[in-house]
Design an enzyme around this catalytic site. Structure first.
Site, PDB file in Angstrom:
ATOM      1  N   GLY A 117       0.785  -1.230   0.000  1.00  0.00           N
ATOM      2  CA  GLY A 117       0.000   0.000   0.000  1.00  0.00           C
ATOM      3  C   GLY A 117       0.820   1.286   0.000  1.00  0.00           C
ATOM      4  N   GLU A 339       2.733 -35.665   0.581  1.00  0.00           N
ATOM      5  CA  GLU A 339       1.931 -34.608   1.223  1.00  0.00           C
ATOM      6  C   GLU A 339       1.379 -35.081   2.566  1.00  0.00           C
ATOM      7  OE1 GLU A 339       2.247 -31.730   0.165  1.00  0.00           O
ATOM      8  OE2 GLU A 339       3.087 -32.270  -1.782  1.00  0.00           O
ATOM      9  N   HIS A 342       3.918 -34.587   5.259  1.00  0.00           N
ATOM     10  CA  HIS A 342       3.921 -33.223   5.815  1.00  0.00           C
ATOM     11  C   HIS A 342       2.740 -33.038   6.777  1.00  0.00           C
ATOM     12  CE1 HIS A 342       6.979 -31.574   3.218  1.00  0.00           C
ATOM     13  NE2 HIS A 342       6.314 -31.764   2.099  1.00  0.00           N
TER      14      HIS A 342
HETATM   15  P1  ATP Z   1       4.967  -1.859  -4.893  1.00  0.00           P
HETATM   16  O1  ATP Z   1       6.050  -1.806  -3.890  1.00  0.00           O
HETATM   17  O2  ATP Z   1       4.927  -3.167  -5.633  1.00  0.00           O
HETATM   18  O3  ATP Z   1       4.856  -0.680  -5.774  1.00  0.00           O
HETATM   19  P2  ATP Z   1       2.919  -0.849  -3.148  1.00  0.00           P
HETATM   20  O4  ATP Z   1       3.321  -1.073  -1.744  1.00  0.00           O
HETATM   21  O5  ATP Z   1       3.081   0.507  -3.711  1.00  0.00           O
HETATM   22  O6  ATP Z   1       3.583  -1.939  -4.076  1.00  0.00           O
HETATM   23  P3  ATP Z   1       0.193  -0.502  -3.813  1.00  0.00           P
HETATM   24  O7  ATP Z   1       0.442  -0.236  -5.260  1.00  0.00           O
HETATM   25  O8  ATP Z   1      -0.084   0.656  -2.950  1.00  0.00           O
HETATM   26  O9  ATP Z   1       1.408  -1.312  -3.243  1.00  0.00           O
HETATM   27  O10 ATP Z   1      -0.960  -1.563  -3.642  1.00  0.00           O
HETATM   28  C1  ATP Z   1      -1.389  -2.394  -4.702  1.00  0.00           C
HETATM   29  C2  ATP Z   1      -2.848  -2.746  -4.541  1.00  0.00           C
HETATM   30  O11 ATP Z   1      -3.003  -3.601  -3.410  1.00  0.00           O
HETATM   31  C3  ATP Z   1      -3.715  -1.556  -4.263  1.00  0.00           C
HETATM   32  O12 ATP Z   1      -4.222  -1.015  -5.439  1.00  0.00           O
HETATM   33  C4  ATP Z   1      -4.829  -2.128  -3.389  1.00  0.00           C
HETATM   34  O13 ATP Z   1      -5.823  -2.705  -4.194  1.00  0.00           O
HETATM   35  C5  ATP Z   1      -4.153  -3.251  -2.650  1.00  0.00           C
HETATM   36  N1  ATP Z   1      -3.683  -2.853  -1.314  1.00  0.00           N
HETATM   37  C6  ATP Z   1      -2.403  -2.938  -0.862  1.00  0.00           C
HETATM   38  N2  ATP Z   1      -2.327  -2.551   0.422  1.00  0.00           N
HETATM   39  C7  ATP Z   1      -3.560  -2.194   0.803  1.00  0.00           C
HETATM   40  C8  ATP Z   1      -4.112  -1.694   2.009  1.00  0.00           C
HETATM   41  N3  ATP Z   1      -3.365  -1.489   3.096  1.00  0.00           N
HETATM   42  N4  ATP Z   1      -5.447  -1.426   2.032  1.00  0.00           N
HETATM   43  C9  ATP Z   1      -6.214  -1.635   0.954  1.00  0.00           C
HETATM   44  N5  ATP Z   1      -5.741  -2.099  -0.214  1.00  0.00           N
HETATM   45  C10 ATP Z   1      -4.449  -2.404  -0.308  1.00  0.00           C
END
Ligand code: ATP
Length: 501
Positions: A117, A339, A342
């Protein structure tokens, strides 16, 4: 107007060349230079250009993505959101900040695994501070030609200022994803182009002042903070670091709650159970689980998403799509024993932990066991790791018991086991004591590694040997149904224990 000049030029140049040839001048070298010059000009322009208008249509349209996202639409990450909002208040309460003589906050670095995110945070930050939002990625500055990356950095800052002025905003947030691509440690050697780009970024950051309008804040994301040049991290540049980690169970549930809003769930579906089963998943993977579950519901022509759709979606995100690989019956039997090996160890050392045993191929795996983590773990005891290694060795141990030898199917299990042994060694949990790898020889490490794995393999085989009846009963079901649920499996184990008592 420029079109007019171009047309005059196109008409004038051939006339000039014909005239020069007519008066006896050798025009061949001139012609050659002109062709070279024109092709170089078009090549540079098509790659994003070096001029003020550089940026290319595509990049500009990406930058212009409006940002309506709020912090409420980011699930979990409470600490990261709080830290970020506190930092952003610097941008909002700039009058107070100026009065106290605090230097402006120029850069915020978001670090953490992919899909947690970070981009969402930057977008929400733009919304929270009512700023213009511009996004780019480190890889967009990478070019063969020295100077192009640096000129793109200049253009980016220029465009941020122009857009803020045009849209009447007091601030702009520039988000640079994958900053490690351009912000890696400078070596002054082969990567001169990267060095120039980074230098330009540092120069632009140094040029940001408190009373400048619009105020510019740079947010950058990376999952390799240790790679960054120390010049980027020093005070006055990216001096605020916020960790955006993988979500814990509560965080996972709130991310699921956000993404489920536009999806119909059947009655009785428990998102809490899904949050529990998705230990280690990122926000992006959780979003994908819900999306895949909806696709499974569509395939079955159901109007609502049911619990088994979600269970299959977790498998899909974790292991990949089901494949049509039709294994030979002997191979399938070996996979089943592997499996079950495990699963039996897992259920005995950690009762209630097996969720499902499967022998249908998915992704690269021919079969797999889905475990139920008891709760999020951040600290592990020696016993816990040893049990974990025994679960990993269970597949190979079962193959040895039933076939007298192992197969290539244990490769991944051994990689896991080795990495856990390394963890034990580095944490001072082995007979080598508290140590640094420099202090011991390779032979000592190999000896300790072999001693640990041999002892655990012995324990695992002994444990499995006592459970042959469980193997027999669950093997038949698994071969027929391809899937064995945790509950059925536990009943089989319990009845065997009752029988042998
Ligand atoms: P990268 O490092 O690969 O660029 P990032 O950390 O920037 O990844 P984002 O692009 O912000 O990740 O997140 C990708 C998608 O995952 C978002 O569009 C959303 O749909 C979902 N997502 C990730 N984290 C969250 C969160 N904390 N809450 C809601 N949705 C999330």
């Amino acid at each position: 107007m420029s079109k007019l000049y171009k047309e005059i030029g196109i008409g004038f140049v051939p006339v000039l060349l014909i005239f020069l040839a007519f008066v006896g001048v050798n025009v061949v070298p001139l012609l050659f230079i002109a062709i070279l010059g024109v092709s170089l000009f078009y090549m540079i322009r098509s790659r994003g250009g070096v001029g003020v208008s550089a940026g290319g249509g595509d990049r500009k349209s990406k930058n212009r993505t409006p940002s309506y996202l709020t912090f409420d639409e980011i699930g979990g990450q409470d600490r990261a959101k709080r830290e970020l909002m506190e930092a952003l208040d610097f941008l909002i309460k700039h009058d107070q900040i100026q009065k106290l003589g605090i230097r402006p906050l120029k850069g915020i670095l978001l670090t953490g695994p992919p899909g947690t995110g970070k981009t969402l945070m930057a977008k929400a930050a733009a919304h929270y501070t009512n700023s213009v939002y511009m996004a780019t990625s480190g890889s967009e500055f990478v070019e063969m030609y020295v100077g192009v990356g640096a000129s793109r950095v200049r253009d980016l800052f220029k465009e941020a200022r122009t857009r803020a002025a045009k849209e009447g905003k007091e601030s702009a947030i520039i988000f640079i994803d994958e900053i490690d691509v351009i912000g890696g440690k400078r070596d002054g050697g082969q990567h001169r182009e990267y060095d120039q780009t980074l230098n330009q970024l540092l120069t632009e950051m140094d040029g940001i002042h408190t009373n400048d309008a619009p105020r510019i804040l740079i947010m950058a994301a990376t999952n390799r903070k240790e790679m960054l040049d120390s010049a980027l991290l020093r005070p006055g540049r990216f001096d605020r670091h916020i960790d955006v980690d993988l979500p814990d169970k509560k965080g996972r549930l709130s991310i699921l709650d956000i993404h489920v809003k536009n999806k119909p769930l059947a009655e009785g579906v428990s998102l809490e159970a899904i949050a529990e089963q998705t230990f280690g998943f990122s926000g992006a993977q959780l979003e994908s689980v819900l999306n895949e579950a909806a696709i499974y519901a569509l395939r079955e022509e159901k109007a609502e998403i049911e619990q088994h759709h979600l269970a299959s979606a977790i498998d899909k995100v974790m292991m990949g799509e089901r494949t049509d690989k039709e294994a030979a019956i002997e191979e399938k039997e070996r996979v089943a024993y592997h499996e079950l090996g495990h699963a039996i160890v897992a259920e005995i050392v950690r009762p209630g932990s097996v969720q499902q045993v499967t022998v249908s191929p998915r992704g690269k795996a021919l079969g797999y066991v889905r475990h139920n983590p008891p709760q999020d773990h951040y600290l592990y005891t020696k016993d816990y790791i040893e049990q974990q290694i025994m679960i990993a060795l269970g597949g190979a141990a079962a193959e040895e018991i039933f076939y007298g030898g192992r197969s290539t199917g244990s490769r991944n299990d051994f990689e896991q086991a080795l990495s856990m042994v390394r963890n034990m060694m580095d944490s001072g949990l082995t007979s080598l004591g508290i140590m640094d790898r420099e202090m011991v020889t390779k032979e000592q490490l190999m000896k300790e590694n072999a001693a640990i794995l041999d002892a655990l393999m012995h324990r695992t085989k002994e444990l499995l040997d006592r459970q042959r009846t469980v193997f027999d009963h669950s093997f038949d079901i698994l071969m027929k149904e391809e899937v064995l649920s945790g509950e059925t499996f536990r009943k089989l184990i319990d009845s065997h224990i009752a029988e042998s008592a």
